[in-house]
Design an enzyme around this catalytic site. Structure first.
Site, PDB file in Angstrom:
ATOM      1  N   CYS A 115       3.997   0.240  -1.211  1.00  0.00           N
ATOM      2  CA  CYS A 115       2.892  -1.046  -1.059  1.00  0.00           C
ATOM      3  C   CYS A 115       2.071  -0.989  -2.429  1.00  0.00           C
ATOM      4  O   CYS A 115       1.507  -1.987  -2.592  1.00  0.00           O
ATOM      5  CB  CYS A 115       1.977  -0.978  -0.110  1.00  0.00           C
ATOM      6  N   HIS A 251      -4.212  -5.384  -1.125  1.00  0.00           N
ATOM      7  CA  HIS A 251      -2.845  -5.448  -0.537  1.00  0.00           C
ATOM      8  C   HIS A 251      -3.115  -5.825   1.083  1.00  0.00           C
ATOM      9  O   HIS A 251      -4.088  -5.292   1.685  1.00  0.00           O
ATOM     10  CB  HIS A 251      -2.521  -4.022  -0.350  1.00  0.00           C
ATOM     11  N   ASN A 281       2.264  -7.615   6.274  1.00  0.00           N
ATOM     12  CA  ASN A 281       2.289  -6.746   5.330  1.00  0.00           C
ATOM     13  C   ASN A 281       3.757  -6.838   4.372  1.00  0.00           C
ATOM     14  O   ASN A 281       4.859  -6.510   5.133  1.00  0.00           O
ATOM     15  CB  ASN A 281       2.336  -5.274   5.646  1.00  0.00           C
TER      16      ASN A 281
END
Length: 324
Positions: A115, A251, A281
């Site tokens: 990520c 994020h 996500n």
């Protein structure tokens, strides 16, 4: 401070057509829309179609970024692509994008920091541009996490989606301290936490792709502290602060992590760009996806200070501060 800066010239993103809502997931696993929204803020996610690869998503985002920048593919001599879900073990997905764009010069390669990948890729491209070895770069985050999810595990399958985002950077001699460009990046990792968020397969270990596994509470417990750590470093390196930045583009993993991080740092809620409800996500793709939304709807303006941050498996975590 004068010198070469990596200036963001354009940005683009892409989400696959297929949308999977919380309601649809609740028909397949033991969950509800209310349960997912309350714990994550996610309402839907996009899933790549059969035969739609990470490189396909990356290519669309890259072309949109080039259009936004006003550049042709031939103007690019560096591609750094962040992904944890490449088309193949090798070659790098970046070279597929390079070939499809018709670029035959320079270099193209992947980076893998899950990520945090987009910020790691941004920092890598920035260093290479500042070295003078390259002139213009495509920095891409692209993922097809739907391919590594266990769709029976409600603790993970509700969280992730597919997507891609890309940014065009150009090396510019910048003599104005308040001029546009990437001001600072800060990268961290701590492999002691690798088993808290990982995939249980791989070429060397099992010879299989495997599925994503996560200790959700452990990830949440570490996330806010790690995020604030690298952001504090960014502020210290530049003399900026929560008050002086214009936008915080984190994020897009979990709404509660985003809110808690902003609160701890003293960043006003109205400065936070949040799109996690729309796509879940998307790992390395989530920051450029969110930034692209804020650029196109007019929130982000040229000359503004934009703060980026991410945390991912490894653990890895990173921040970047740029003047758009």
């Amino acid at each position: 401070m004068s010198g070469i800066r990596s200036v963001a010239r354009g940005i683009g993103s892409y989400l696959p057509e297929r949308v999977v809502t919380n309601a649809e997931l609740s028909q397949r696993i033991d969950t509800t829309d209310e349960w997912i929204v309350q714990r994550t803020g996610i309402r839907q996610r996009h899933v790549a179609a059969e035969g739609e690869l990470t490189s396909h998503l990356a290519l669309v985002a890259a072309r949109r970024a080039l259009t936004d920048a006003g550049f042709a593919p031939g103007d690019i001599d560096l591609i750094v692509l962040a992904t944890a879900t490449p088309d193949q073990t090798f070659p790098a997905t970046a070279v597929t994008v390079q070939a499809e764009l018709g670029i035959t010069r320079g270099a193209a390669f992947d980076v893998q920091a899950v990520c945090s990948g987009f910020v790691f890729a941004l920092a890598t491209a920035d260093a290479l541009l500042k070295s003078g070895a390259f002139e213009r770069a495509l920095v891409i985050g692209a993922e097809t996490f739907s391919r590594i999810l266990d769709w029976e595990d409600r603790g993970t399958c509700v969280l992730f989606g597919d997507g891609a985002g890309a940014m065009v950077l150009e090396a510019v001699q910048q003599d104005d301290a308040r001029g546009a460009g990437l001001l600072t990046t800060h990268l961290r990792s701590d492999g002691r936490h690798r088993n808290k968020l990982y995939v249980d397969g791989g070429p060397s270990s099992t010879g299989t792709v495997g599925h994503l596994r996560m200790e959700g509470r452990e990830v949440f417990k570490h996330a806010v502290g790690m995020i604030t750590d690298v952001i504090t470093d960014a502020f210290a390196a530049t003399g900026e602060s929560a008050d002086s930045i214009d936008w915080f583009v984190p994020h897009q993993a979990n709404r509660r992590i985003i809110d808690a991080s902003a609160q701890k740092l003293g960043i006003a809620p109205e400065k936070v760009v949040t799109t996690v409800d729309l796509h879940g996500n998307t790992s390395a793709a989530s920051i450029p996806l969110a930034l692209d939304v804020a650029w196109r709807d007019g929130r982000v303006q040229r000359g503004q200070l934009v703060l980026l941050e991410a945390m991912g498996g490894g653990f890895t975590w990173a921040s970047a501060l740029l003047r758009w």
